[in-house]
Design a protein around this motif. Structure first.
Motif, PDB file in Angstrom:
ATOM      1  N   GLY A   1       0.814  -1.198   0.000  1.00  0.00           N
ATOM      2  CA  GLY A   1       0.000   0.000   0.000  1.00  0.00           C
ATOM      3  C   GLY A   1       0.853   1.256   0.000  1.00  0.00           C
ATOM      4  N   ALA A   2       0.194   2.394  -0.110  1.00  0.00           N
ATOM      5  CA  ALA A   2       0.895   3.682  -0.119  1.00  0.00           C
ATOM      6  C   ALA A   2       1.678   3.867   1.172  1.00  0.00           C
ATOM      7  CB  ALA A   2      -0.111   4.820  -0.296  1.00  0.00           C
ATOM      8  N   GLY A   3       2.932   4.255   1.022  1.00  0.00           N
ATOM      9  CA  GLY A   3       3.761   4.535   2.205  1.00  0.00           C
ATOM     10  C   GLY A   3       4.357   3.312   2.860  1.00  0.00           C
ATOM     11  N   ALA A   4       4.319   2.144   2.217  1.00  0.00           N
ATOM     12  CA  ALA A   4       4.832   0.917   2.844  1.00  0.00           C
ATOM     13  C   ALA A   4       6.322   1.029   3.159  1.00  0.00           C
ATOM     14  CB  ALA A   4       4.564  -0.289   1.949  1.00  0.00           C
ATOM     15  N   TYR A   5       7.103   1.565   2.217  1.00  0.00           N
ATOM     16  CA  TYR A   5       8.548   1.650   2.462  1.00  0.00           C
ATOM     17  C   TYR A   5       8.860   2.691   3.535  1.00  0.00           C
ATOM     18  CZ  TYR A   5      13.496   1.031   1.525  1.00  0.00           C
ATOM     19  OH  TYR A   5      14.833   0.720   1.649  1.00  0.00           O
ATOM     20  N   ASP A   6       8.066   3.743   3.590  1.00  0.00           N
ATOM     21  CA  ASP A   6       8.240   4.717   4.673  1.00  0.00           C
ATOM     22  C   ASP A   6       7.990   4.060   6.031  1.00  0.00           C
ATOM     23  OD1 ASP A   6       8.821   6.760   2.902  1.00  0.00           O
ATOM     24  OD2 ASP A   6       6.757   7.488   2.805  1.00  0.00           O
ATOM     25  N   ALA A   7       7.009   3.161   6.084  1.00  0.00           N
ATOM     26  CA  ALA A   7       6.733   2.441   7.327  1.00  0.00           C
ATOM     27  C   ALA A   7       7.901   1.527   7.694  1.00  0.00           C
ATOM     28  CB  ALA A   7       5.437   1.637   7.187  1.00  0.00           C
ATOM     29  N   ILE A   8       8.527   0.927   6.699  1.00  0.00           N
ATOM     30  CA  ILE A   8       9.698   0.087   6.936  1.00  0.00           C
ATOM     31  C   ILE A   8      10.830   0.907   7.542  1.00  0.00           C
ATOM     32  CG2 ILE A   8      11.558  -1.147   5.722  1.00  0.00           C
ATOM     33  CD1 ILE A   8       9.310  -2.247   3.855  1.00  0.00           C
ATOM     34  N   ILE A   9      11.065   2.088   6.995  1.00  0.00           N
ATOM     35  CA  ILE A   9      12.116   2.960   7.534  1.00  0.00           C
ATOM     36  C   ILE A   9      11.769   3.408   8.952  1.00  0.00           C
ATOM     37  CG2 ILE A   9      13.324   5.153   7.245  1.00  0.00           C
ATOM     38  CD1 ILE A   9      14.130   2.922   5.275  1.00  0.00           C
ATOM     39  N   THR A  10      10.502   3.698   9.206  1.00  0.00           N
ATOM     40  CA  THR A  10      10.090   4.069  10.567  1.00  0.00           C
ATOM     41  C   THR A  10      10.396   2.947  11.544  1.00  0.00           C
ATOM     42  OG1 THR A  10       8.336   5.541   9.787  1.00  0.00           O
ATOM     43  CG2 THR A  10       8.101   4.673  12.016  1.00  0.00           C
ATOM     44  N   ALA A  11      10.099   1.710  11.155  1.00  0.00           N
ATOM     45  CA  ALA A  11      10.386   0.567  12.032  1.00  0.00           C
ATOM     46  C   ALA A  11      11.882   0.447  12.295  1.00  0.00           C
ATOM     47  CB  ALA A  11       9.839  -0.710  11.401  1.00  0.00           C
ATOM     48  N   CYS A  12      12.693   0.587  11.247  1.00  0.00           N
ATOM     49  CA  CYS A  12      14.149   0.500  11.417  1.00  0.00           C
ATOM     50  C   CYS A  12      14.661   1.614  12.337  1.00  0.00           C
ATOM     51  CB  CYS A  12      14.843   0.593  10.061  1.00  0.00           C
ATOM     52  SG  CYS A  12      14.623  -0.836   8.990  1.00  0.00           S
ATOM     53  N   GLU A  13      14.183   2.827  12.120  1.00  0.00           N
ATOM     54  CA  GLU A  13      14.618   3.960  12.945  1.00  0.00           C
ATOM     55  C   GLU A  13      14.207   3.771  14.399  1.00  0.00           C
ATOM     56  OE1 GLU A  13      16.368   6.631  12.253  1.00  0.00           O
ATOM     57  OE2 GLU A  13      16.562   6.536  10.072  1.00  0.00           O
ATOM     58  N   SER A  14      13.009   3.226  14.624  1.00  0.00           N
ATOM     59  CA  SER A  14      12.521   3.079  15.997  1.00  0.00           C
ATOM     60  C   SER A  14      13.398   2.137  16.809  1.00  0.00           C
ATOM     61  CB  SER A  14      11.075   2.568  15.981  1.00  0.00           C
ATOM     62  OG  SER A  14      10.997   1.205  15.586  1.00  0.00           O
ATOM     63  N   LEU A  15      13.962   1.136  16.158  1.00  0.00           N
ATOM     64  CA  LEU A  15      14.809   0.173  16.868  1.00  0.00           C
ATOM     65  C   LEU A  15      16.144   0.770  17.296  1.00  0.00           C
ATOM     66  CD1 LEU A  15      14.082  -2.920  14.605  1.00  0.00           C
ATOM     67  CD2 LEU A  15      13.430  -2.685  17.014  1.00  0.00           C
ATOM     68  N   GLY A  16      16.476   1.943  16.733  1.00  0.00           N
ATOM     69  CA  GLY A  16      17.734   2.598  17.082  1.00  0.00           C
ATOM     70  C   GLY A  16      17.587   3.823  17.944  1.00  0.00           C
ATOM     71  N   GLU A  17      16.369   4.126  18.380  1.00  0.00           N
ATOM     72  CA  GLU A  17      16.121   5.353  19.137  1.00  0.00           C
ATOM     73  C   GLU A  17      16.472   5.198  20.621  1.00  0.00           C
ATOM     74  OE1 GLU A  17      12.087   6.371  18.496  1.00  0.00           O
ATOM     75  OE2 GLU A  17      12.416   7.181  16.466  1.00  0.00           O
ATOM     76  N   GLY A  18      17.125   6.214  21.170  1.00  0.00           N
ATOM     77  CA  GLY A  18      17.374   6.291  22.612  1.00  0.00           C
ATOM     78  C   GLY A  18      18.013   5.042  23.182  1.00  0.00           C
ATOM     79  N   SER A  19      17.370   4.491  24.206  1.00  0.00           N
ATOM     80  CA  SER A  19      17.904   3.300  24.877  1.00  0.00           C
ATOM     81  C   SER A  19      17.449   2.006  24.227  1.00  0.00           C
ATOM     82  CB  SER A  19      17.457   3.300  26.347  1.00  0.00           C
ATOM     83  OG  SER A  19      16.039   3.177  26.442  1.00  0.00           O
ATOM     84  N   LYS A  20      16.653   2.088  23.149  1.00  0.00           N
ATOM     85  CA  LYS A  20      16.081   0.877  22.553  1.00  0.00           C
ATOM     86  C   LYS A  20      17.121  -0.150  22.136  1.00  0.00           C
ATOM     87  CE  LYS A  20      11.700   1.869  22.880  1.00  0.00           C
ATOM     88  NZ  LYS A  20      10.834   1.106  23.792  1.00  0.00           N
ATOM     89  N   PRO A  21      18.244   0.247  21.491  1.00  0.00           N
ATOM     90  CA  PRO A  21      19.204  -0.786  21.090  1.00  0.00           C
ATOM     91  C   PRO A  21      19.685  -1.650  22.247  1.00  0.00           C
ATOM     92  CG  PRO A  21      19.692   1.251  19.952  1.00  0.00           C
ATOM     93  CD  PRO A  21      18.634   1.575  20.970  1.00  0.00           C
ATOM     94  N   MET A  22      20.018  -1.008  23.363  1.00  0.00           N
ATOM     95  CA  MET A  22      20.503  -1.779  24.506  1.00  0.00           C
ATOM     96  C   MET A  22      19.366  -2.521  25.205  1.00  0.00           C
ATOM     97  SD  MET A  22      23.740  -1.598  24.537  1.00  0.00           S
ATOM     98  CE  MET A  22      23.553  -1.635  22.753  1.00  0.00           C
ATOM     99  N   ASP A  23      18.167  -1.911  25.241  1.00  0.00           N
ATOM    100  CA  ASP A  23      17.014  -2.599  25.830  1.00  0.00           C
ATOM    101  C   ASP A  23      16.755  -3.909  25.106  1.00  0.00           C
ATOM    102  OD1 ASP A  23      16.699  -0.471  27.539  1.00  0.00           O
ATOM    103  OD2 ASP A  23      15.067   0.459  26.402  1.00  0.00           O
ATOM    104  N   HIS A  24      16.909  -3.919  23.796  1.00  0.00           N
ATOM    105  CA  HIS A  24      16.681  -5.118  23.013  1.00  0.00           C
ATOM    106  C   HIS A  24      17.835  -6.104  23.162  1.00  0.00           C
ATOM    107  CE1 HIS A  24      13.173  -4.094  20.211  1.00  0.00           C
ATOM    108  NE2 HIS A  24      13.226  -3.105  21.098  1.00  0.00           N
ATOM    109  N   VAL A  25      19.055  -5.627  22.923  1.00  0.00           N
ATOM    110  CA  VAL A  25      20.211  -6.527  22.900  1.00  0.00           C
ATOM    111  C   VAL A  25      20.361  -7.288  24.212  1.00  0.00           C
ATOM    112  CG1 VAL A  25      22.737  -6.532  22.937  1.00  0.00           C
ATOM    113  CG2 VAL A  25      21.538  -5.414  21.068  1.00  0.00           C
TER     114      VAL A  25
END
Length: 346
Positions: free
Chosen positions: A242-266
């Motif tokens: 659908g419209a904006g699908a790749y933008d949503a993919i980039i949003t998901a990728c960016e969200s995983l790198g925000e603030g403390s998220k990388p360490m919270d996940h790892v």
């Protein structure tokens, strides 16, 4: 008439939980999930209770045919409860259920690539006594007895998973001798996690019959050898088309790198992750976050076909082979779906 039900559960061993199981003989014909009874066990023997109050409860959450015993017998995956019917502290499934329900409208879907390594005694299968095999190179997706070790177990495990009705979607030999992979999905978060745990149990049980063991150790051999991961592929309805699908993919990728998220996940992606995520052997460093198209040295990879089509999924390459699928799916749904919701990309 009776049938055998193998009750399977995840114990409280730390830092990496183990699978446990025991057999219950039930009267009549095989029952559906709702008809399977609760059952108790000794939590003091599974790191889930103290001896003075040791009873814990098994509640069936997933049932499938038992391909080992055959006939009318079944495998029953259970979650662990306290005797007051509240989730036990080791019950990570209950936490995932809450998050999946919260973001159900986004239709999150996962495919998990489970790597593992066969051992014969103290040596990986294919490693010569007192030495090492040839360096990595020809083993990945290879063929021939000089490079491939354990295929009879792998084929038997595949047949057992298919006979059980699990959503297994492929197998392949991996980069190190005796190292293999199977994939489960695409399925919803609870489904992929339940079925991966059952597929793991079937892996261990199948290997028993071949007198080898299977390990999810993320770095089974130190040195210049690939570790073992559980690459986790993820998408939502908005990312899939659908419209904006790749933008949503980039949003998901960016969200995983925000603030403390990388360490919270790892820190929740499996014990020993710093031994595997070194920046070498197709990994990103454990303490750095990155994403990129077709980049197996990034934390998160966007497949080239996804960029070309402008829709699809992302692959988090950080989870260890020994990751708890209930945990990794919960974290990814919570982080990515919340970001997509905030951005209005649902």
């Amino acid at each position: 008439m009776t049938f055998k039900a193998e009750y399977i559960w995840i114990d409280g061993t730390e830092p990496t939980a183990k699978l446990r199981s025991k057999t219950k003989i039930l009267p009549g014909a095989p029952a559906g999930l709702a008809e399977l009874p609760l059952w108790g066990f000794d939590g003091s023997s599974t790191n889930q209770a103290k001896g003075h109050a040791s009873d814990r409860v098994l509640r069936p959450v997933f049932v499938c045919p038992d391909p080992i015993r055959g006939g009318d017998d079944v495998l029953v995956l259970c979650e662990v409860l306290n005797t007051d019917m509240t989730p036990h502290s080791s019950n990570t499934r209950a936490l995932l259920a809450e998050v999946e329900e919260r973001f159900a409208a986004q239709e999150p879907v996962f495919g998990i690539e489970q790597e593992y390594t066969f051992f014969a005694g103290e040596r990986p299968l294919g490693f010569p006594v007192g030495g090492f095999p040839a360096p990595q190179g020809g083993y990945y997706c290879g063929v021939g007895a000089d490079e491939i070790h354990g295929r009879p177990v792998v084929e038997a495990h595949l047949e057992n998973c298919l006979a059980a009705g699990l959503g297994i979607s492929g197998i392949n030999a991996e980069v190190m001798p005796g190292q293999w992979e199977f994939q489960v999905g695409p399925l919803a978060p609870l489904e992929v996690s339940d079925q991966l745990w059952v597929a793991r149990w079937l892996l261990y049980r199948t290997a028993e019959d071949h007198e080898v063991s299977a390990t999810l150790d993320p770095k089974p051999v130190k040195g210049d050898w690939n570790g073992a991961g559980a690459h986790t592929n993820f998408s939502t309805r908005a990312m899939r088309g659908g419209a904006g699908a790749y933008d949503a993919i980039i949003t998901a990728c960016e969200s995983l790198g925000e603030g403390s998220k990388p360490m919270d996940h790892v820190k929740n992606y499996g014990a020993g992750i710093d031994d595997r995520l070194t920046g070498l052997h197709e990994t990103a460093p454990w303490n750095e976050y990155s994403y990129g198209v077709s980049d197996r040295g990034a934390s998160v990879r966007i497949p080239w076909q996804v960029e070309k089509d402008g829709e699809g999924y992302i692959e988090d390459r950080r989870p260890n082979a020994n990751v708890d699928p209930y945990v990794v799916t919960r974290l990814m749904v919570d982080t990515c779906c919340a970001a997509l919701e905030k951005a209005g990309q649902v």
